[in-house]
Scaffold this active site. Sequence first.
Site, mmCIF file in Angstrom:
data_model
loop_
_atom_site.group_PDB
_atom_site.id
_atom_site.type_symbol
_atom_site.label_atom_id
_atom_site.label_comp_id
_atom_site.label_asym_id
_atom_site.label_seq_id
_atom_site.Cartn_x
_atom_site.Cartn_y
_atom_site.Cartn_z
ATOM 1 N N MET A 1 0.841 -1.176 0.000
ATOM 2 C CA MET A 1 0.000 0.000 0.000
ATOM 3 C C MET A 1 0.885 1.237 0.000
ATOM 4 O O MET A 1 1.757 1.369 0.860
ATOM 5 C CB MET A 1 -0.853 -0.018 1.266
ATOM 6 C CG MET A 1 -1.964 0.941 1.195
ATOM 7 S SD MET A 1 -3.228 0.476 2.355
ATOM 8 C CE MET A 1 -4.467 1.559 1.788
ATOM 9 N N GLN B 1 8.261 -3.971 -2.878
ATOM 10 C CA GLN B 1 7.517 -4.105 -4.136
ATOM 11 C C GLN B 1 8.170 -3.242 -5.212
ATOM 12 O O GLN B 1 8.344 -2.032 -5.037
ATOM 13 C CB GLN B 1 6.051 -3.708 -3.989
ATOM 14 C CG GLN B 1 5.274 -4.082 -5.254
ATOM 15 C CD GLN B 1 3.831 -3.646 -5.249
ATOM 16 O OE1 GLN B 1 3.540 -2.460 -5.357
ATOM 17 N NE2 GLN B 1 2.915 -4.599 -5.116
ATOM 18 N N TYR C 1 -1.251 -1.624 -13.792
ATOM 19 C CA TYR C 1 0.028 -0.920 -13.924
ATOM 20 C C TYR C 1 0.836 -1.495 -15.104
ATOM 21 O O TYR C 1 0.363 -2.375 -15.817
ATOM 22 C CB TYR C 1 0.786 -0.975 -12.591
ATOM 23 C CG TYR C 1 0.092 -0.174 -11.500
ATOM 24 C CD1 TYR C 1 -0.018 1.210 -11.599
ATOM 25 C CD2 TYR C 1 -0.503 -0.800 -10.405
ATOM 26 C CE1 TYR C 1 -0.676 1.956 -10.620
ATOM 27 C CE2 TYR C 1 -1.167 -0.060 -9.429
ATOM 28 C CZ TYR C 1 -1.254 1.313 -9.541
ATOM 29 O OH TYR C 1 -1.916 2.047 -8.579
ATOM 30 N N GLU D 1 -9.475 1.829 -13.774
ATOM 31 C CA GLU D 1 -10.522 2.244 -14.720
ATOM 32 C C GLU D 1 -11.712 1.290 -14.714
ATOM 33 O O GLU D 1 -12.678 1.513 -15.449
ATOM 34 C CB GLU D 1 -9.932 2.296 -16.138
ATOM 35 C CG GLU D 1 -8.974 3.449 -16.345
ATOM 36 C CD GLU D 1 -7.920 3.142 -17.392
ATOM 37 O OE1 GLU D 1 -7.241 2.111 -17.253
ATOM 38 O OE2 GLU D 1 -7.786 3.927 -18.344
ATOM 39 N N ALA E 1 -4.199 -5.534 3.775
ATOM 40 C CA ALA E 1 -3.454 -4.280 3.852
ATOM 41 C C ALA E 1 -4.197 -3.319 4.780
ATOM 42 O O ALA E 1 -3.766 -3.065 5.910
ATOM 43 C CB ALA E 1 -3.268 -3.685 2.464
ATOM 44 N N ARG E 2 -5.368 -2.840 4.334
ATOM 45 C CA ARG E 2 -6.078 -1.845 5.141
ATOM 46 C C ARG E 2 -6.430 -2.348 6.546
ATOM 47 O O ARG E 2 -6.333 -1.562 7.514
ATOM 48 C CB ARG E 2 -7.324 -1.376 4.395
ATOM 49 C CG ARG E 2 -6.994 -0.619 3.111
ATOM 50 C CD ARG E 2 -8.247 -0.354 2.295
ATOM 51 N NE ARG E 2 -8.888 -1.600 1.909
ATOM 52 C CZ ARG E 2 -10.100 -1.693 1.390
ATOM 53 N NH1 ARG E 2 -10.811 -0.604 1.202
ATOM 54 N NH2 ARG E 2 -10.607 -2.865 1.063
ATOM 55 N N LYS F 1 -22.247 0.154 4.789
ATOM 56 C CA LYS F 1 -21.556 0.792 5.915
ATOM 57 C C LYS F 1 -21.883 0.113 7.246
ATOM 58 O O LYS F 1 -21.710 0.693 8.301
ATOM 59 C CB LYS F 1 -21.911 2.278 5.979
ATOM 60 C CG LYS F 1 -21.380 3.067 4.784
ATOM 61 C CD LYS F 1 -21.408 4.558 5.051
ATOM 62 C CE LYS F 1 -20.572 5.302 4.034
ATOM 63 N NZ LYS F 1 -20.522 6.736 4.292
ATOM 64 N N TRP G 1 -18.069 7.258 -7.034
ATOM 65 C CA TRP G 1 -18.699 6.714 -8.236
ATOM 66 C C TRP G 1 -19.537 5.478 -7.912
ATOM 67 O O TRP G 1 -20.555 5.221 -8.561
ATOM 68 C CB TRP G 1 -17.652 6.407 -9.320
ATOM 69 C CG TRP G 1 -16.689 5.289 -9.001
ATOM 70 C CD1 TRP G 1 -15.496 5.383 -8.368
ATOM 71 C CD2 TRP G 1 -16.864 3.893 -9.300
ATOM 72 N NE1 TRP G 1 -14.897 4.141 -8.252
ATOM 73 C CE2 TRP G 1 -15.716 3.218 -8.820
ATOM 74 C CE3 TRP G 1 -17.857 3.153 -9.932
ATOM 75 C CZ2 TRP G 1 -15.544 1.838 -8.957
ATOM 76 C CZ3 TRP G 1 -17.687 1.778 -10.063
ATOM 77 C CH2 TRP G 1 -16.547 1.134 -9.579
ATOM 78 N N ALA H 1 -15.650 11.992 9.636
ATOM 79 C CA ALA H 1 -15.133 11.147 10.716
ATOM 80 C C ALA H 1 -13.611 11.091 10.705
ATOM 81 O O ALA H 1 -12.991 10.927 11.760
ATOM 82 C CB ALA H 1 -15.725 9.745 10.610
HETATM 83 FE FE1 SF4 Z 1 -8.672 2.893 5.146
HETATM 84 FE FE2 SF4 Z 1 -11.095 3.352 6.168
HETATM 85 FE FE3 SF4 Z 1 -9.942 0.944 6.477
HETATM 86 FE FE4 SF4 Z 1 -8.984 3.009 7.781
HETATM 87 S S1 SF4 Z 1 -11.025 2.152 8.045
HETATM 88 S S2 SF4 Z 1 -7.793 1.492 6.637
HETATM 89 S S3 SF4 Z 1 -9.309 4.692 6.322
HETATM 90 S S4 SF4 Z 1 -10.543 1.876 4.562
#
Ligand code: SF4
Length: 674
Positions: free
Chosen positions: A25, A100, A170, A257, A320-321, A432, A579, A660
């Site tokens: 990331m 990477q 890429y 894309e 990752a996130r 959400k 989007w 937030a």
């Molecule tokens: Fe990214 Fe939102 Fe996950 Fe935090 S909560 S890693 S800002 S996607």
Amino acid sequence: MFTHVTRPGAIGSLQVANRLVMGAMHLNLETLDDGGAALAAFYAARARGGAGLIITGGSAVSPVAAGGPGYSHVNDPAHHPALRRTADAVHEAGGKIALQLFHAGRYALTDGSGLTPVAPSAVYSRFSRTTPRALTEADIRATVADFARGAATARALGYDAVEVMASEGYLINQFLSPLTNLRDDAWGGDAARRRRFPLAVLRAVREAAGDDFPVLFRISGADLVPGSSTQEETDALAVALAREGVHALDIGVGWHESRVPTVQSAVPPGAWASYAEAVKKALCAAGHADVPVIASNRVVGLDQAESLLRGGGIDHVSMARPLLADPDLPAKWTRGRSALVNVCLACNEACIDRSFGTERVSCLVNPRAGHELAFPEQAAADPPRSFAVIGGGPAGLEAARALAALGHRVTLFEADEELGGQFRLARQVPGKEDFGATARYFAAELARLGVDIRLGRRLGLGDAGLLRHFDGAVLATGVQPRIPDIPGWPLLHTLTYPEVFARPETLGERVVLLGGGGIATDLAHLLTGERTPATPQAFLAAYGLGDGPVTGPPTARHRLTLVRRGPRIGAGTGPSTRWVVLSALRAHGVEMVTGVRYREITTEGVVVQGADGAERLLPADSVVFATGQEPERAAVPALRAAGVPFEAVGGARDAAGVNAVRATAEGLRAAHRL
Ligand code: SF4
């Protein structure tokens, strides 16, 4: 319980302690003028938290290869101290780390650099909004050499492996696709010639870095762009790379894309695992079962990783996130403390959306991410003090957590009977739902830290005596809706957005939503009645992928019109998500009206005036105000009367454009300043 995740593994000669990989990331920490201190601290925290292997964000193999100005450059000696420091820090923390190797090709964001992106062919990119220059034969050979040099350098800098980025649209992915590779020389044409570039890169990398140096390739399981590479071509690439001695394949999906969401919250966890399993199947069928396959994208919890690994179709799982959101996620899960995991919301607001620009990547639910050095969390040396946090929404929750983590005594006052504030509204919106998990995480973490939580306690002027006992306070009381001055508004059934979130059933059939920001689009999305696809199969079917049953949209209860004075609906929502939300609203027939003035509310609806001066009635049974917010500061007189030093954060400080991300970041900062 986590016998599969915790099993040691091997990627070539590299032994990893478990099957959890932290995926690459870009962070915009890579080129900070700090000698790599913040970058090293960021990755070291994730290594300490238990990730078996960390793959860094992409490091550009040449100046034109960078995705943007904040990328590291592996072949530039000026970047070596930071890269070396990062590898050393991860090793000191007991982890393993791969660099990477990256070339953005036509996705390079070169604004202001004087460079023109390069690609196999001069095919315009909607993502970078440029037409790249087609590489010459000499350029291609030089680029292969750049990758090779990058691999040898990574090894010399102390990295345990390299991953070659060949996915997500890429450069290498561009060579593979018939959409972006229009060449008719040895590097393009049929699929075998389009594969020539990645194979040349692999050969050169192995030769330069040594056959014993582990090389991973991140390839695209599916480009998700009509007319791009087929499944057969993907399988053939995987097998060809295995024949050339690749040590592992990491499976990404989608291009920037693509019009199929891949990493947004609308995508159910596990949606893309079947694409990694398909690659593994192709490898097994070709006699290369020994090449490990890593499943990436929308893997959220360790329970899910365990179940994917138990299925036997893949060898490692990448996140990752989720590790931005909680660096200690692996350790918490394996020690039976999953309730204390700070769950990634897949909102992208502080991470992916920032990674396309220059702002430092962080996290909505964990604002310490990327700022580990600025906000150390060991208990302060000074004697603990006593703090009041007023408000249990995003800003107050983070302020209370951070103060308590620093060893202070904290009392949190929340006016409602439940913690969460705006998180509680958001959790009702399709896609959400995980905002509810965030509220639960904070409740559990604050309880663990011993925060005294007083629910149903709205502080007013009479509470000065109570507040006087604290050494300091954080005012985090959030916002209240702003009602615009529109003539006639009592004539119709009018509500504010919090009233509708609380009781959506009170709305009539025709609803006009005034305000087109994030709250208005969220509310419109809720009112469409859409439900997040419950399973990967249902999600894939909705996008014409896989063979699951397609379900139509729910019968709409409302006819919705979103009206904004400004030019853009959903302005302020990040580019990776806007989007997706607008597509969903359009699919549900939501009318969007922009660039108008609100003239009047009548018994028939809302009269608006366009830029040409013409007036128009938008018929409505109910009108909802989502037209901005005012700071809620009713507790300020009590704080002043008590003489307690305090800091206002989030919407209570400034309601304009608050979200937030800003709220939690200000909560953290206040805790460290007080
Ligand atoms: Fe990214 Fe939102 Fe996950 Fe935090 S909560 S890693 S800002 S996607």
